[in-house]
Motif scaffolding. Structure first.
Motif, short mmCIF file in Angstrom:
data_model
loop_
_atom_site.label_atom_id
_atom_site.label_comp_id
_atom_site.label_asym_id
_atom_site.label_seq_id
_atom_site.Cartn_x
_atom_site.Cartn_y
_atom_site.Cartn_z
N LEU A 141 1.89 15.29 -19.12
CA LEU A 141 2.11 16.56 -18.42
C LEU A 141 2.64 16.25 -17.03
N LEU A 142 3.71 16.92 -16.64
CA LEU A 142 4.34 16.68 -15.35
C LEU A 142 4.43 18.00 -14.61
N ASP A 143 3.72 18.09 -13.48
CA ASP A 143 3.59 19.36 -12.78
C ASP A 143 4.41 19.35 -11.49
N GLU A 144 5.63 19.88 -11.59
CA GLU A 144 6.51 20.01 -10.40
C GLU A 144 6.60 18.69 -9.64
N ILE A 145 6.87 17.60 -10.36
CA ILE A 145 6.76 16.27 -9.75
C ILE A 145 7.81 15.98 -8.70
N THR A 146 8.85 16.81 -8.60
CA THR A 146 9.87 16.56 -7.58
C THR A 146 9.81 17.54 -6.42
N SER A 147 8.90 18.52 -6.46
CA SER A 147 8.95 19.59 -5.47
C SER A 147 8.55 19.13 -4.07
N ALA A 148 7.80 18.03 -3.97
CA ALA A 148 7.39 17.53 -2.66
C ALA A 148 8.35 16.48 -2.11
N LEU A 149 9.43 16.22 -2.83
CA LEU A 149 10.33 15.14 -2.45
C LEU A 149 11.55 15.66 -1.70
N ASP A 150 12.09 14.83 -0.81
CA ASP A 150 13.37 15.12 -0.21
C ASP A 150 14.44 15.07 -1.29
N PRO A 151 15.51 15.86 -1.15
CA PRO A 151 16.52 15.95 -2.21
C PRO A 151 17.08 14.60 -2.64
N GLU A 152 17.25 13.67 -1.70
CA GLU A 152 17.85 12.39 -2.07
C GLU A 152 16.90 11.51 -2.90
N LEU A 153 15.62 11.88 -2.95
CA LEU A 153 14.66 11.09 -3.72
C LEU A 153 14.40 11.67 -5.10
N VAL A 154 14.89 12.89 -5.34
CA VAL A 154 14.61 13.56 -6.62
C VAL A 154 15.22 12.79 -7.79
N ALA A 155 16.46 12.31 -7.61
CA ALA A 155 17.18 11.68 -8.73
C ALA A 155 16.44 10.46 -9.26
N TYR A 209 0.85 -1.20 0.00
CA TYR A 209 0.00 0.00 0.00
C TYR A 209 0.89 1.25 0.00
N PRO A 210 0.37 2.37 -0.47
CA PRO A 210 1.19 3.58 -0.60
C PRO A 210 1.93 3.99 0.65
N ASP A 211 1.34 3.77 1.82
CA ASP A 211 2.01 4.22 3.04
C ASP A 211 3.25 3.40 3.38
N ARG A 212 3.49 2.33 2.62
CA ARG A 212 4.70 1.54 2.80
C ARG A 212 5.81 1.97 1.83
N LEU A 213 5.53 2.99 1.02
CA LEU A 213 6.49 3.44 0.02
C LEU A 213 7.08 4.78 0.40
N SER A 214 8.29 5.03 -0.06
CA SER A 214 8.88 6.36 0.10
C SER A 214 8.20 7.32 -0.86
N GLY A 215 8.46 8.62 -0.67
CA GLY A 215 7.88 9.61 -1.57
C GLY A 215 8.32 9.40 -3.01
N GLY A 216 9.61 9.10 -3.21
CA GLY A 216 10.09 8.86 -4.55
C GLY A 216 9.44 7.65 -5.19
N GLN A 217 9.22 6.60 -4.41
CA GLN A 217 8.55 5.41 -4.92
C GLN A 217 7.10 5.71 -5.28
N GLN A 218 6.42 6.49 -4.43
CA GLN A 218 5.03 6.84 -4.72
C GLN A 218 4.93 7.67 -6.01
N GLN A 219 5.89 8.57 -6.21
CA GLN A 219 5.85 9.40 -7.41
C GLN A 219 6.11 8.55 -8.65
N ARG A 220 6.99 7.57 -8.54
CA ARG A 220 7.23 6.68 -9.68
C ARG A 220 5.98 5.87 -10.00
N VAL A 221 5.27 5.44 -8.98
CA VAL A 221 4.01 4.72 -9.20
C VAL A 221 2.99 5.63 -9.88
N ALA A 222 2.93 6.89 -9.46
CA ALA A 222 2.01 7.84 -10.08
C ALA A 222 2.31 8.02 -11.56
#
Length: 247
Positions: A161-175, A135-148
């Motif tokens: 269309l990709l709307d600021e898809i990294t702005s809610a992520l911690d820096p280490e998850l952006v890459a 379930y989503p709550d078992r994933l990191s933010g970066g993993q959830q964004q990849r699923v999205a």
């Protein structure tokens, strides 16, 4: 003919004009990065293209067909134009596999086995096949964004269309999220991105569009916009980024 044509689009919220007589075209397989200060209209423009917001004036066309105004099949439109937001918007009560197969099952009537196989192939590609039952709550933010992103790709959109898809992520998850976008660009996906990641925009974009006060103030190849911008406002924006250590 361009895949996407935006012709003289204006978007108002009461007296506030967020997009002002904006025109822009996007060719098939082209990657466009929208940059500019907060409030310049980047996110609103993407939402107008997907008809999550209704424009006030102008028109938008896909392959020459008008997609704004009355009489447009919005379900069909949103199959053709996928959108991914900075918030992942995954259903918390559904597993990763259920989140990614819901739309093809319900909207286009894809068979359950076909949908599962397609989702698993995408999840394998992004390194998350082992998370299909989570379930989503078992994933990191970066993993959830990849699923999205996978959820949007499941509908085989002609435009993403990709709307600021990294702005809610911690820096280490952006890459890890940007790696997916690089892969999509290399495979020829037509994309329009609103982003504050200037290094990424320089690397992945075919064309940079600098928005100011709701319109395209300057556009061109990344080397030109970042290396030798012509407009004073573009120059000032990039200077502010350099001063902040973001360019």
């Amino acid at each position: 003919m361009a895949l996407l044509e935006i012709n003289g689009v204006t978007k108002r919220y009461g007296p506030l004009e967020v997009i002002s007589n904006l025109s822009l075209s996007v060719d098939e397989h082209e990657v466009i990065c929208l940059i500019g200060p907060s409030g310049c209209g980047k996110s609103t423009l993407l939402r107008c293209i997907n008809r999550l917001e209704e424009i006030s004036l102008g028109e938008i066309r896909i392959h020459g067909d008008r997609i704004t105004g009355p009489g447009v099949d919005l379900d069909r439109l949103r199959r053709d134009i996928g959108i991914v937001f900075q918030g992942y918007n995954l259903f918390p009560h559904m597993t990763v596999l259920e989140n990614t197969t819901l739309a093809p099952l319900k909207v286009i009537g894809m068979g359950r086995r076909e949908a599962r196989d397609k989702a698993m192939a995408f999840l394998e590609r992004i390194g998350l096949a082992h998370k299909a039952g989570d379930y989503p709550d078992r994933l990191s933010g970066g993993q959830q964004q990849r699923v999205a992103i996978v959820r949007a790709l499941m509908m085989d959109p002609m435009l993403l269309l990709l709307d600021e898809i990294t702005s809610a992520l911690d820096p280490e998850l952006v890459a890890e999220v940007l790696d997916i976008v690089r892969d999509l660009a290399a495979r020829g996906m037509t994309m329009m991105l609103a982003t504050h990641e200037m290094g990424f925009a320089r690397e992945v974009a075919d064309r940079i569009c600098f928005l100011q006060s709701g319109t395209v103030y300057e556009q061109g190849p990344p080397a030109e916009i970042f290396g030798n911008p012509r407009g004073e406002r573009t120059q000032a924006f990039l200077r502010s980024l350099k001063k902040a250590g973001r360019l």
